[in-house]
Scaffold this motif. Structure first.
Motif, mmCIF file in Angstrom:
data_model
loop_
_atom_site.group_PDB
_atom_site.id
_atom_site.type_symbol
_atom_site.label_atom_id
_atom_site.label_comp_id
_atom_site.label_asym_id
_atom_site.label_seq_id
_atom_site.Cartn_x
_atom_site.Cartn_y
_atom_site.Cartn_z
ATOM 1 N N LEU A 303 22.460 117.661 45.524
ATOM 2 C CA LEU A 303 21.753 118.931 45.425
ATOM 3 C C LEU A 303 22.518 120.046 46.131
ATOM 4 C CD1 LEU A 303 18.081 117.718 46.008
ATOM 5 C CD2 LEU A 303 19.188 118.280 43.858
ATOM 6 N N GLU A 304 23.149 119.719 47.259
ATOM 7 C CA GLU A 304 23.922 120.725 47.985
ATOM 8 C C GLU A 304 25.127 121.179 47.171
ATOM 9 O OE1 GLU A 304 24.802 118.750 51.596
ATOM 10 O OE2 GLU A 304 22.779 118.954 52.415
ATOM 11 N N THR A 305 25.667 120.272 46.343
ATOM 12 C CA THR A 305 26.843 120.592 45.534
ATOM 13 C C THR A 305 26.456 121.258 44.218
ATOM 14 O OG1 THR A 305 28.065 118.733 46.468
ATOM 15 C CG2 THR A 305 28.896 119.658 44.405
ATOM 16 N N ASP A 306 25.468 120.688 43.528
ATOM 17 C CA ASP A 306 25.134 121.128 42.171
ATOM 18 C C ASP A 306 23.932 122.044 42.080
ATOM 19 O OD1 ASP A 306 27.215 119.478 41.335
ATOM 20 O OD2 ASP A 306 25.882 117.738 41.111
ATOM 21 N N GLY A 307 23.163 122.175 43.179
ATOM 22 C CA GLY A 307 21.951 122.970 43.128
ATOM 23 C C GLY A 307 20.788 122.176 42.542
ATOM 24 N N VAL A 308 19.656 122.857 42.378
ATOM 25 C CA VAL A 308 18.433 122.214 41.900
ATOM 26 C C VAL A 308 18.057 122.792 40.540
ATOM 27 C CG1 VAL A 308 15.991 121.800 42.353
ATOM 28 C CG2 VAL A 308 17.619 121.862 44.249
ATOM 29 N N SER A 309 17.842 121.914 39.562
ATOM 30 C CA SER A 309 17.312 122.333 38.272
ATOM 31 C C SER A 309 15.791 122.340 38.386
ATOM 32 C CB SER A 309 17.764 121.362 37.170
ATOM 33 O OG SER A 309 17.128 121.668 35.959
ATOM 34 N N LEU A 310 15.201 123.536 38.347
ATOM 35 C CA LEU A 310 13.760 123.648 38.595
ATOM 36 C C LEU A 310 12.937 122.829 37.614
ATOM 37 C CD1 LEU A 310 13.402 127.460 39.403
ATOM 38 C CD2 LEU A 310 13.462 125.537 41.004
ATOM 39 N N GLY A 311 13.292 122.878 36.342
ATOM 40 C CA GLY A 311 12.528 122.140 35.340
ATOM 41 C C GLY A 311 12.577 120.637 35.586
ATOM 42 N N GLU A 312 13.807 120.100 35.771
ATOM 43 C CA GLU A 312 13.959 118.659 35.989
ATOM 44 C C GLU A 312 13.330 118.229 37.296
ATOM 45 O OE1 GLU A 312 15.150 116.227 33.960
ATOM 46 O OE2 GLU A 312 15.062 117.852 32.494
ATOM 47 N N MET A 313 13.524 119.031 38.357
ATOM 48 C CA MET A 313 12.967 118.647 39.661
ATOM 49 C C MET A 313 11.444 118.662 39.625
ATOM 50 S SD MET A 313 13.450 117.507 42.615
ATOM 51 C CE MET A 313 15.211 117.668 42.858
ATOM 52 N N ASN A 314 10.859 119.640 38.956
ATOM 53 C CA ASN A 314 9.398 119.663 38.863
ATOM 54 C C ASN A 314 8.867 118.445 38.121
ATOM 55 O OD1 ASN A 314 8.626 121.932 40.320
ATOM 56 N ND2 ASN A 314 9.012 123.313 38.618
ATOM 57 N N LYS A 315 9.576 118.021 37.059
ATOM 58 C CA LYS A 315 9.156 116.813 36.333
ATOM 59 C C LYS A 315 9.217 115.593 37.248
ATOM 60 C CE LYS A 315 11.829 117.004 32.663
ATOM 61 N NZ LYS A 315 12.385 116.647 31.335
ATOM 62 N N LEU A 316 10.296 115.476 38.034
ATOM 63 C CA LEU A 316 10.437 114.321 38.928
ATOM 64 C C LEU A 316 9.367 114.329 40.015
ATOM 65 C CD1 LEU A 316 14.322 114.256 39.350
ATOM 66 C CD2 LEU A 316 12.919 112.678 38.022
ATOM 67 N N LEU A 317 9.080 115.509 40.560
ATOM 68 C CA LEU A 317 8.058 115.589 41.601
ATOM 69 C C LEU A 317 6.681 115.245 41.056
ATOM 70 C CD1 LEU A 317 9.209 118.830 43.463
ATOM 71 C CD2 LEU A 317 9.487 116.459 44.211
ATOM 72 N N VAL A 318 6.362 115.732 39.842
ATOM 73 C CA VAL A 318 5.075 115.388 39.225
ATOM 74 C C VAL A 318 5.000 113.891 38.958
ATOM 75 C CG1 VAL A 318 3.680 115.653 37.140
ATOM 76 C CG2 VAL A 318 4.657 117.665 38.243
ATOM 77 N N LYS A 319 6.129 113.294 38.516
ATOM 78 C CA LYS A 319 6.163 111.853 38.280
ATOM 79 C C LYS A 319 5.839 111.085 39.553
ATOM 80 C CE LYS A 319 9.273 108.137 36.804
ATOM 81 N NZ LYS A 319 10.636 107.803 36.340
ATOM 82 N N LYS A 320 6.426 111.506 40.681
ATOM 83 C CA LYS A 320 6.165 110.826 41.946
ATOM 84 C C LYS A 320 4.729 111.031 42.395
ATOM 85 C CE LYS A 320 10.084 109.097 41.973
ATOM 86 N NZ LYS A 320 10.171 107.651 41.609
ATOM 87 N N ILE A 321 4.197 112.252 42.185
ATOM 88 C CA ILE A 321 2.798 112.508 42.544
ATOM 89 C C ILE A 321 1.870 111.620 41.720
ATOM 90 C CG2 ILE A 321 0.946 114.225 42.424
ATOM 91 C CD1 ILE A 321 3.079 116.337 43.140
ATOM 92 N N GLU A 322 2.171 111.465 40.437
ATOM 93 C CA GLU A 322 1.331 110.626 39.580
ATOM 94 C C GLU A 322 1.426 109.166 39.996
ATOM 95 O OE1 GLU A 322 2.672 111.588 35.670
ATOM 96 O OE2 GLU A 322 1.403 113.380 35.524
ATOM 97 N N GLU A 323 2.622 108.692 40.359
ATOM 98 C CA GLU A 323 2.780 107.305 40.826
ATOM 99 C C GLU A 323 2.018 107.095 42.128
ATOM 100 O OE1 GLU A 323 7.184 106.190 38.959
ATOM 101 O OE2 GLU A 323 6.999 106.741 41.075
#
Length: 347
Positions: A303-323
């Motif tokens: 993330l420090e090198t490539d930055g954060v993709s807001l769309g992809e990161m939000n999907k991953l965070l929602v996935k973890k919240i649902e799990e």
């Protein structure tokens, strides 16, 4: 009051033919009439060349140059400018608006003067950035051609034709390079070989300018100045950076907005489907101990090198919240069952 009136007169006169800043062509003589004018030798007969009031590419009332074919199968409108002094080590941009009506008979042209070479170094004494038929009749198009400096090593053409309605690039054009001995150039725009006397070709706002960073942007020529509505950019945009890289918009600084909408797909509601294999907490713990981060979530170094993709990161965070929610529901059931067993034992 007199100064204000003179200022307004100058402003509206400039608007009538487009901004004169940087333009090496003198458009002061663009008034109604037929034939040629100072600085512009007509292409074809005087009767085939007329300047009249009309609606320009931005929908304003302006002076436009009209080509009216006589049927002689020769020059049918347009001009060759007088010689303009240039520095052959610098790059120059040639532009004009063109609209063709009635039929696609004949050929439209935008060119420069002699004394240029192809980008590969081949001499050309009758150079045209483009000639042919514009894509759609009765529509304004902005034609943009470039002649590079004599020492410019570039072999890539940047010239293009832009749709005056959408602002999009619709055709590519050929760039040239000045010969090391060239001291002047010309602006040439024509209609040729049109045998249909009902055809008309309209020209507006020709420009010839040095490319030095002070010339108007393509967006502004397409009538998209700052604060004036929608914008179109044919290429990538960098703000405080000259290297946007793979990104269409790159900003080296802070962005403040009331709302940002990111389009995405495959939203992780599949976590709630019956066939989804929910990782156990023990499996998750083992992964964290081995890798130092959650499954599916990128490492801090990435993330420090490539930055954060807001769309992809939000999907991953929602996935973890649902799990986590599913685990909490299961733990709540287990806790409720344990409390019931404990209550029976106590009784």
């Amino acid at each position: 009051m007199k100064r204000i009136k003179l200022g307004l007169l100058f402003f509206f006169s400039a608007c009538a033919l487009g901004s004169s800043a940087q333009n090496l062509l003198n458009l002061n003589e663009w008034v109604t009439g037929t034939g040629g004018i100072a600085g512009f030798t007509p292409n074809g007969l005087a009767t085939e060349n007329e300047r009249e009031w009309g609606i320009g590419p931005q929908g304003r009332q302006v002076i436009i140059w009209k080509g009216t074919p006589s049927g002689d199968q020769n020059g049918d409108g347009g001009w060759t400018s007088s010689d303009i002094s240039i520095n052959n080590q610098k790059t120059y941009r040639y532009t004009v608006w063109i609209k063709k009506t009635n039929s696609k008979t004949g050929t439209s042209y935008l060119g420069c003067g002699p004394g240029v070479n192809s980008l590969a170094g081949v001499a050309n004494n009758n150079p045209y950035f483009w000639y042919g038929n514009l894509p759609v009749l009765d529509r304004w198009y902005l034609l943009v051609g470039y002649v590079h400096g004599s020492n410019d090593p570039s072999t890539v053409s940047s010239g293009a034709i832009y749709d005056g309605v959408t602002g999009k690039k619709v055709l590519s054009m050929t760039d040239y390079k000045f010969a090391s001995t060239t001291t002047t150039t010309r602006h040439r725009s024509y209609l040729y070989y049109d045998t249909n006397v009902s055809d008309r070709q309209y020209f507006y706002g020709p420009r010839l300018e040095e490319v030095n960073g002070n010339e108007p942007t393509i967006s502004s020529l397409l009538d998209n100045p700052v604060g004036a509505g929608d914008f179109f950019f044919a290429g990538k945009v960098g703000i405080k950076t000259e290297t946007p890289g793979e990104y269409d918009l790159a900003v080296k600084g802070k962005i403040r907005s009331q709302e940002i909408k990111v389009e995405t797909s495959n939203w992780p509601d599949y976590v709630f489907e019956k066939d989804y294999k929910l990782p156990s907490l023990a499996e998750t713990e083992k992964f964290i101990r081995s890798n130092g981060h959650l499954p599916d979530i990128p490492k801090a170094s990435e993330l420090e090198t490539d930055g954060v993709s807001l769309g992809e990161m939000n999907k991953l965070l929602v996935k973890k919240i649902e799990e986590i929610t599913l685990h909490l529901i299961e733990k709540d059931k287990q806790l409720d069952a344990a409390m019931k067993r404990l209550d029976k034992l106590e009784k």
